[in-house]
Design a protein around this motif. Structure first.
Motif, PDB file in Angstrom:
ATOM      1  N   PHE A   1       0.827  -1.204   0.000  1.00  0.00           N
ATOM      2  CA  PHE A   1       0.000   0.000   0.000  1.00  0.00           C
ATOM      3  C   PHE A   1       0.866   1.260   0.000  1.00  0.00           C
ATOM      4  O   PHE A   1       0.539   2.242  -0.672  1.00  0.00           O
ATOM      5  CB  PHE A   1      -0.926   0.007   1.211  1.00  0.00           C
ATOM      6  CG  PHE A   1      -1.951   1.091   1.171  1.00  0.00           C
ATOM      7  CD1 PHE A   1      -3.105   0.944   0.420  1.00  0.00           C
ATOM      8  CD2 PHE A   1      -1.758   2.285   1.849  1.00  0.00           C
ATOM      9  CE1 PHE A   1      -4.048   1.951   0.357  1.00  0.00           C
ATOM     10  CE2 PHE A   1      -2.689   3.303   1.798  1.00  0.00           C
ATOM     11  CZ  PHE A   1      -3.847   3.133   1.047  1.00  0.00           C
ATOM     12  N   ALA A   2       1.968   1.240   0.739  1.00  0.00           N
ATOM     13  CA  ALA A   2       2.873   2.391   0.729  1.00  0.00           C
ATOM     14  C   ALA A   2       3.507   2.578  -0.645  1.00  0.00           C
ATOM     15  O   ALA A   2       3.653   3.706  -1.130  1.00  0.00           O
ATOM     16  CB  ALA A   2       3.949   2.209   1.799  1.00  0.00           C
ATOM     17  N   MET A   3       3.848   1.475  -1.287  1.00  0.00           N
ATOM     18  CA  MET A   3       4.412   1.544  -2.631  1.00  0.00           C
ATOM     19  C   MET A   3       3.397   2.126  -3.619  1.00  0.00           C
ATOM     20  O   MET A   3       3.722   2.998  -4.436  1.00  0.00           O
ATOM     21  CB  MET A   3       4.847   0.142  -3.065  1.00  0.00           C
ATOM     22  CG  MET A   3       5.465   0.054  -4.424  1.00  0.00           C
ATOM     23  SD  MET A   3       6.003  -1.646  -4.770  1.00  0.00           S
ATOM     24  CE  MET A   3       6.528  -1.463  -6.467  1.00  0.00           C
ATOM     25  N   ALA A   4       2.148   1.650  -3.541  1.00  0.00           N
ATOM     26  CA  ALA A   4       1.100   2.168  -4.413  1.00  0.00           C
ATOM     27  C   ALA A   4       0.822   3.640  -4.130  1.00  0.00           C
ATOM     28  O   ALA A   4       0.532   4.420  -5.048  1.00  0.00           O
ATOM     29  CB  ALA A   4      -0.180   1.340  -4.233  1.00  0.00           C
ATOM     30  N   THR A   5       0.911   4.030  -2.871  1.00  0.00           N
ATOM     31  CA  THR A   5       0.690   5.435  -2.514  1.00  0.00           C
ATOM     32  C   THR A   5       1.718   6.345  -3.159  1.00  0.00           C
ATOM     33  O   THR A   5       1.391   7.420  -3.684  1.00  0.00           O
ATOM     34  CB  THR A   5       0.725   5.603  -0.990  1.00  0.00           C
ATOM     35  OG1 THR A   5      -0.328   4.837  -0.407  1.00  0.00           O
ATOM     36  CG2 THR A   5       0.565   7.065  -0.597  1.00  0.00           C
ATOM     37  N   THR A   6       2.981   5.926  -3.143  1.00  0.00           N
ATOM     38  CA  THR A   6       4.045   6.745  -3.736  1.00  0.00           C
ATOM     39  C   THR A   6       3.851   6.873  -5.241  1.00  0.00           C
ATOM     40  O   THR A   6       3.948   7.983  -5.802  1.00  0.00           O
ATOM     41  CB  THR A   6       5.411   6.131  -3.423  1.00  0.00           C
ATOM     42  OG1 THR A   6       5.588   6.055  -2.008  1.00  0.00           O
ATOM     43  CG2 THR A   6       6.529   6.973  -4.014  1.00  0.00           C
ATOM     44  N   LEU A   7       3.561   5.752  -5.912  1.00  0.00           N
ATOM     45  CA  LEU A   7       3.349   5.809  -7.362  1.00  0.00           C
ATOM     46  C   LEU A   7       2.133   6.661  -7.704  1.00  0.00           C
ATOM     47  O   LEU A   7       2.173   7.504  -8.608  1.00  0.00           O
ATOM     48  CB  LEU A   7       3.177   4.389  -7.904  1.00  0.00           C
ATOM     49  CG  LEU A   7       4.431   3.516  -7.924  1.00  0.00           C
ATOM     50  CD1 LEU A   7       4.084   2.087  -8.287  1.00  0.00           C
ATOM     51  CD2 LEU A   7       5.451   4.091  -8.901  1.00  0.00           C
ATOM     52  N   ALA A   8       1.032   6.444  -6.967  1.00  0.00           N
ATOM     53  CA  ALA A   8      -0.183   7.208  -7.239  1.00  0.00           C
ATOM     54  C   ALA A   8       0.020   8.688  -6.979  1.00  0.00           C
ATOM     55  O   ALA A   8      -0.534   9.539  -7.685  1.00  0.00           O
ATOM     56  CB  ALA A   8      -1.330   6.671  -6.384  1.00  0.00           C
ATOM     57  N   SER A   9       0.826   9.024  -5.982  1.00  0.00           N
ATOM     58  CA  SER A   9       1.051  10.429  -5.660  1.00  0.00           C
ATOM     59  C   SER A   9       1.722  11.160  -6.811  1.00  0.00           C
ATOM     60  O   SER A   9       1.336  12.288  -7.172  1.00  0.00           O
ATOM     61  CB  SER A   9       1.902  10.546  -4.393  1.00  0.00           C
ATOM     62  OG  SER A   9       1.213  10.034  -3.276  1.00  0.00           O
ATOM     63  N   PHE A  10       2.729  10.539  -7.421  1.00  0.00           N
ATOM     64  CA  PHE A  10       3.423  11.183  -8.533  1.00  0.00           C
ATOM     65  C   PHE A  10       2.483  11.406  -9.718  1.00  0.00           C
ATOM     66  O   PHE A  10       2.424  12.507 -10.290  1.00  0.00           O
ATOM     67  CB  PHE A  10       4.625  10.345  -8.958  1.00  0.00           C
ATOM     68  CG  PHE A  10       5.805  10.461  -8.035  1.00  0.00           C
ATOM     69  CD1 PHE A  10       6.461  11.671  -7.864  1.00  0.00           C
ATOM     70  CD2 PHE A  10       6.252   9.363  -7.329  1.00  0.00           C
ATOM     71  CE1 PHE A  10       7.550  11.783  -7.020  1.00  0.00           C
ATOM     72  CE2 PHE A  10       7.337   9.462  -6.478  1.00  0.00           C
ATOM     73  CZ  PHE A  10       7.982  10.665  -6.320  1.00  0.00           C
ATOM     74  N   TYR A  11       1.748  10.365 -10.083  1.00  0.00           N
ATOM     75  CA  TYR A  11       0.900  10.468 -11.266  1.00  0.00           C
ATOM     76  C   TYR A  11      -0.343  11.316 -11.007  1.00  0.00           C
ATOM     77  O   TYR A  11      -0.810  12.021 -11.901  1.00  0.00           O
ATOM     78  CB  TYR A  11       0.514   9.072 -11.742  1.00  0.00           C
ATOM     79  CG  TYR A  11       1.689   8.316 -12.314  1.00  0.00           C
ATOM     80  CD1 TYR A  11       2.282   8.711 -13.510  1.00  0.00           C
ATOM     81  CD2 TYR A  11       2.221   7.215 -11.657  1.00  0.00           C
ATOM     82  CE1 TYR A  11       3.373   8.040 -14.034  1.00  0.00           C
ATOM     83  CE2 TYR A  11       3.307   6.527 -12.164  1.00  0.00           C
ATOM     84  CZ  TYR A  11       3.877   6.938 -13.348  1.00  0.00           C
ATOM     85  OH  TYR A  11       4.954   6.270 -13.866  1.00  0.00           O
ATOM     86  N   LEU A  12      -0.888  11.249  -9.789  1.00  0.00           N
ATOM     87  CA  LEU A  12      -2.032  12.096  -9.475  1.00  0.00           C
ATOM     88  C   LEU A  12      -1.641  13.570  -9.449  1.00  0.00           C
ATOM     89  O   LEU A  12      -2.405  14.438  -9.898  1.00  0.00           O
ATOM     90  CB  LEU A  12      -2.636  11.686  -8.127  1.00  0.00           C
ATOM     91  CG  LEU A  12      -3.441  10.392  -8.120  1.00  0.00           C
ATOM     92  CD1 LEU A  12      -3.855  10.016  -6.699  1.00  0.00           C
ATOM     93  CD2 LEU A  12      -4.684  10.521  -8.996  1.00  0.00           C
ATOM     94  N   LYS A  13      -0.450  13.852  -8.928  1.00  0.00           N
ATOM     95  CA  LYS A  13       0.010  15.248  -8.916  1.00  0.00           C
ATOM     96  C   LYS A  13       0.190  15.767 -10.344  1.00  0.00           C
ATOM     97  O   LYS A  13      -0.149  16.922 -10.650  1.00  0.00           O
ATOM     98  CB  LYS A  13       1.321  15.351  -8.156  1.00  0.00           C
ATOM     99  CG  LYS A  13       1.812  16.775  -7.971  1.00  0.00           C
ATOM    100  CD  LYS A  13       3.116  16.813  -7.199  1.00  0.00           C
ATOM    101  CE  LYS A  13       2.886  16.439  -5.747  1.00  0.00           C
ATOM    102  NZ  LYS A  13       4.139  16.600  -4.938  1.00  0.00           N
ATOM    103  N   ARG A  14       0.698  14.918 -11.226  1.00  0.00           N
ATOM    104  CA  ARG A  14       0.860  15.329 -12.623  1.00  0.00           C
ATOM    105  C   ARG A  14      -0.509  15.573 -13.265  1.00  0.00           C
ATOM    106  O   ARG A  14      -0.694  16.545 -14.021  1.00  0.00           O
ATOM    107  CB  ARG A  14       1.621  14.244 -13.372  1.00  0.00           C
ATOM    108  CG  ARG A  14       1.868  14.550 -14.830  1.00  0.00           C
ATOM    109  CD  ARG A  14       2.641  13.434 -15.481  1.00  0.00           C
ATOM    110  NE  ARG A  14       3.974  13.285 -14.895  1.00  0.00           N
ATOM    111  CZ  ARG A  14       4.822  12.314 -15.211  1.00  0.00           C
ATOM    112  NH1 ARG A  14       4.464  11.401 -16.121  1.00  0.00           N
ATOM    113  NH2 ARG A  14       6.007  12.246 -14.662  1.00  0.00           N
TER     114      ARG A  14
END
Length: 211
Positions: free
Chosen positions: A106-119
């Motif tokens: 879940f932490a790994m998915a959070t980091t990936l989602a954060s980058f792409y969601l911010k973009r």
């Protein structure tokens, strides 16, 4: 006359003796009843206590979980706590291993989602239109939701769960960097080809003007 008085005296003495024995018997019976009642009550109370501690492990586990839920300091015990929900009780080694894996992923998915969601937030809200700004706000709320759930996982105060979350964030950043690293050479090559084509077109235009 004397005989009559003696009879009455003898009758009164017998009544007194009988009453005394009756009182004694009554006291004896009451004492026996008290002992029997006390013994039975003590046995029943002892049985109820025994059932509460030996034959009712669920209640004991509930007490441990309630105690673990109110811990204020870090601990390393791999059981007697829950992850996010009270129903997700960690009470065995298998449960703990699953909790570590879930926390890491879940932490790994959070980091990936954060980058792409911010973009996506920036691209959607760049035109400052209502629809784009609304969608960007939704993406921002999702990104915050992921971070808050990770915060709740860390707040279990379990040392290995916290380490799993940190490792998951690191892996998420690593995967994102690898993906973006592979995309950048292709984008640079495309940009270079575009610049070369523009330069060639400009040269042609200059040649035509000279003629």
């Amino acid at each position: 006359m004397t005989i009559a008085i003696d009879k009455y005296a003898l009758y009164a003495m017998r009544n007194e003796e009988g009453g005394g024995h009756g009182d004694h018997d009554g006291e004896h019976d009451h004492g026996d009843h008290g002992e029997e009642h006390g013994g039975e009550h003590g046995e029943e109370h002892g049985d109820s206590n025994g059932e509460g501690t030996e034959n009712n492990p669920t209640a004991e586990a509930g007490d441990h979980s309630a105690h673990a839920a109110h811990r204020a300091f870090l601990f390393t015990e791999p059981r007697n706590f829950f992850l996010l929900f009270s129903g997700a009780q960690i009470s065995s080694g298998g449960d703990f291993a699953g909790a570590l894996i879930v926390s890491l992923l879940f932490a790994m998915a959070t980091t990936l989602a954060s980058f792409y969601l911010k973009r996506a937030e920036r691209s959607m809200s760049a035109d400052a239109k209502f629809l784009g700004t609304t969608v960007g706000s939704i993406f921002y709320a999702l990104r915050m939701l992921f971070h808050y759930v990770n915060m709740l996982i860390v707040m279990t105060m379990q040392v290995y769960i916290i380490l799993a979350v940190l490792v998951g964030h690191a892996l998420g950043f690593f995967v994102f960097a690898m993906i973006e690293g592979r995309r950048k050479p292709n984008s640079h090559a495309a940009a270079a080809e575009k610049e070369a084509a523009l330069a060639a077109g400009n040269k042609r235009d200059e040649g035509c003007c000279c003629e």
